[in-house]
Motif scaffolding. Structure first.
Motif, PDB file in Angstrom:
ATOM      1  N   UNK A  93       0.662  -1.379  -0.374  1.00 38.92           N
ATOM      2  CA  UNK A  93      -0.173  -0.151  -0.783  1.00 38.92           C
ATOM      3  C   UNK A  93       1.039   1.127   0.094  1.00 38.92           C
ATOM      4  N   UNK A  94       0.266   2.123  -0.183  1.00 39.54           N
ATOM      5  CA  UNK A  94       1.095   3.401   0.165  1.00 39.54           C
ATOM      6  C   UNK A  94       0.936   3.686   1.440  1.00 39.54           C
ATOM      7  N   UNK A  95       1.868   4.866   2.338  1.00 41.51           N
ATOM      8  CA  UNK A  95       1.509   4.884   3.483  1.00 41.51           C
ATOM      9  C   UNK A  95       0.418   6.298   3.404  1.00 41.51           C
ATOM     10  N   UNK A  96       0.110   6.176   4.425  1.00 33.36           N
ATOM     11  CA  UNK A  96      -1.336   7.687   5.257  1.00 33.36           C
ATOM     12  C   UNK A  96      -0.355   7.989   6.020  1.00 33.36           C
ATOM     13  N   UNK A  97       0.053   8.928   5.711  1.00 33.95           N
ATOM     14  CA  UNK A  97       0.639   9.749   6.565  1.00 33.95           C
ATOM     15  C   UNK A  97      -0.699  10.162   7.693  1.00 33.95           C
ATOM     16  N   UNK A  98       0.430  10.610   9.106  1.00 27.01           N
ATOM     17  CA  UNK A  98      -0.487  10.830   9.662  1.00 27.01           C
ATOM     18  C   UNK A  98      -0.964   9.829   9.916  1.00 27.01           C
ATOM     19  N   UNK A  99      -1.462   8.432  10.400  1.00 24.06           N
ATOM     20  CA  UNK A  99      -1.974   7.200  11.037  1.00 24.06           C
ATOM     21  C   UNK A  99      -0.525   6.010  10.800  1.00 24.06           C
ATOM     22  N   UNK A 101      -0.447   3.382  12.198  1.00 26.97           N
ATOM     23  CA  UNK A 101      -0.493   2.214  11.793  1.00 26.97           C
ATOM     24  C   UNK A 101      -0.222   1.820  10.689  1.00 26.97           C
ATOM     25  N   UNK A 102      -0.695   2.897   9.635  1.00 22.65           N
ATOM     26  CA  UNK A 102      -0.769   2.509   8.251  1.00 22.65           C
ATOM     27  C   UNK A 102       0.883   3.075   7.950  1.00 22.65           C
ATOM     28  N   UNK A 103       1.946   3.705   8.875  1.00 24.41           N
ATOM     29  CA  UNK A 103       3.225   3.845   8.509  1.00 24.41           C
ATOM     30  C   UNK A 103       4.165   2.963   9.399  1.00 24.41           C
ATOM     31  N   UNK A 104       3.947   2.717  10.563  1.00 25.06           N
ATOM     32  CA  UNK A 104       4.819   1.495  10.913  1.00 25.06           C
ATOM     33  C   UNK A 104       4.564   0.002  11.065  1.00 25.06           C
TER      34      UNK A 104
ATOM     35  N   UNK B  27     -15.486   0.340   8.724  1.00 26.10           N
ATOM     36  CA  UNK B  27     -14.702  -0.130   7.630  1.00 26.10           C
ATOM     37  C   UNK B  27     -13.970   1.050   6.865  1.00 26.10           C
ATOM     38  N   UNK B  28     -15.023   2.401   6.961  1.00 22.84           N
ATOM     39  CA  UNK B  28     -14.701   3.896   5.435  1.00 22.84           C
ATOM     40  C   UNK B  28     -12.912   4.089   6.549  1.00 22.84           C
ATOM     41  N   UNK B  29     -13.184   3.993   7.926  1.00 18.12           N
ATOM     42  CA  UNK B  29     -11.459   4.293   8.597  1.00 18.12           C
ATOM     43  C   UNK B  29     -10.320   3.751   8.193  1.00 18.12           C
ATOM     44  N   UNK B  30     -10.811   2.180   8.533  1.00 17.21           N
ATOM     45  CA  UNK B  30      -9.399   1.107   7.957  1.00 17.21           C
ATOM     46  C   UNK B  30      -8.838   0.954   7.128  1.00 17.21           C
ATOM     47  N   UNK B  31     -10.367   1.471   6.349  1.00 12.53           N
ATOM     48  CA  UNK B  31      -9.605   1.408   4.412  1.00 12.53           C
ATOM     49  C   UNK B  31      -9.032   2.889   4.183  1.00 12.53           C
ATOM     50  N   UNK B  32      -9.059   4.114   5.116  1.00 18.30           N
ATOM     51  CA  UNK B  32      -8.658   4.633   4.819  1.00 18.30           C
ATOM     52  C   UNK B  32      -6.967   4.653   5.303  1.00 18.30           C
ATOM     53  N   UNK B  33      -6.726   3.721   6.370  1.00 19.97           N
ATOM     54  CA  UNK B  33      -5.632   3.168   7.130  1.00 19.97           C
ATOM     55  C   UNK B  33      -4.258   2.482   5.816  1.00 19.97           C
ATOM     56  N   UNK B  34      -5.883   1.519   4.986  1.00 20.08           N
ATOM     57  CA  UNK B  34      -4.984   0.271   4.716  1.00 20.08           C
ATOM     58  C   UNK B  34      -4.552   0.374   3.141  1.00 20.08           C
ATOM     59  N   UNK B  35      -5.252   1.623   2.697  1.00 15.63           N
ATOM     60  CA  UNK B  35      -5.424   2.212   0.826  1.00 15.63           C
ATOM     61  C   UNK B  35      -5.856   1.351   0.965  1.00 15.63           C
ATOM     62  N   UNK B  36      -7.426   0.711   0.386  1.00 14.21           N
ATOM     63  CA  UNK B  36      -8.018   0.306  -0.174  1.00 14.21           C
ATOM     64  C   UNK B  36      -9.251   0.310   0.220  1.00 14.21           C
ATOM     65  N   UNK B  37     -10.471   0.291  -0.475  1.00 12.17           N
ATOM     66  CA  UNK B  37     -11.947   0.284  -0.423  1.00 12.17           C
ATOM     67  C   UNK B  37     -12.835   0.149   0.367  1.00 12.17           C
ATOM     68  N   UNK B  38     -13.324   0.162   1.193  1.00 10.53           N
ATOM     69  CA  UNK B  38     -14.359  -0.301   2.011  1.00 10.53           C
ATOM     70  C   UNK B  38     -15.209  -1.326   2.121  1.00 10.53           C
ATOM     71  N   UNK B  39     -15.206  -1.453   1.163  1.00 11.62           N
ATOM     72  CA  UNK B  39     -15.820  -3.031   0.446  1.00 11.62           C
ATOM     73  C   UNK B  39     -14.784  -3.879   0.493  1.00 11.62           C
TER      74      UNK B  39
END
Lengths: 139, 139
Positions: A93-99, A101-104, B27-39
């Motif tokens: 994935x591409x890291x979500x700056x400010x998150x 978990x996403x970054x690390x 699921x939207x929160x998590x999707x943002x962190x992972x960088x994928x779709x909520x689905x």
DNA sequence: ATAACTGTTACTATAATAGTAACAGTTAAG
DNA sequence: CTTAACTGTTACTATTATAGTAACAGTTAT
């Protein structure tokens, strides 16, 4: 199937070579045993050869044979030779700056993968090609 | 990539839930962190939920949260929940009658896979989600 | 010179996977 | 009691790793 079975095929090929270590073996012989094309066998053989596990002769009467005794070849050797997939793969994935978990998470997953990969490789290292051939003969 | 990363994504999701265990998570929160779709996240969450690792609430203000403490969840639990691929996969040929290797290699490979799979799972069982979260925070 | 092999590259077909869209079902809130 | 915002699930598309095939240059025994 789009699932990586090169390791499994490589072990089959190596077992074939070990089983008939007294005979000349061609890629066509092996392809018949595996039930695939000689070309595909040669592609796998090429990796095994580069890894020093098998030796080959070109020209008419070309053939392949094990470079070492089957008891001195482990499944780990074969696993590494064909560059089989790791224990699991980390998403890209591409890291979500400010998150945080996403970054690390990637580093944390790398740690876990290293540990698990080591355990898996130790297990493969513990099984010799001779053991496989013995299983094949026994059953 | 056509490589299976569901385990990795599932760990990311679980780490996200563990990290913000005080907050409502969608699921939207998590999707943002992972960088994928909520689905896609919901599809993975569904497996985690069926395995009893997360709980969910439907309706407006729906959310997800860990069903247990992060220290009581191992990577093996997550691995099993998402039915991640085995340590390696055995090729799917048709046996060549009259060829001992062709007929019996599958059983021999099954033996080897069982052993290696056990080693891999023991290693995953040894890593808790709490450890992952700790790594995530530390770095 | 020819036949029969290896080694390699290029190509095609298949299938697993990621990712998306859509929608029914559920529930809090006005 | 209508609306908004979720979950849960299914159906669909696009991507891409892989298997598998074909073709051919290079090599060597006959």
């Amino acid at each position: 199937m789009a699932v990586n079975t090169q390791f499994s095929i490589a072990v089959h090929i190596m077992a074939g070579l070990a089983y008939r270590c007294d005979q000349e073996t061609t890629s066509t012989n092996l392809a018949m045993s595996v039930n695939t094309s000689p070309s595909f066998v040669r592609r796998v053989l090429s990796k095994l050869s580069k890894a020093g596990l098998v030796q080959t002769a070109t020209g008419k009467a070309g053939a392949c044979w094990l470079a070492k005794d089957a008891k001195d070849i482990s499944l780990l050797d074969i696993y590494e030779a064909v560059d089989a997939p790791k224990a699991f793969s980390i998403h890209n994935y591409t890291e979500q700056k400010g998150c945080t978990v996403s970054c690390h998470i990637k580093a944390a997953l790398d740690n876990a993968l290293n540990k698990t990969q080591k355990a898996m490789e130790a297990s493969l290292d513990d099984i010799s090609l001779a053991q496989i051939v013995s299983d094949v003969k026994k059953k």
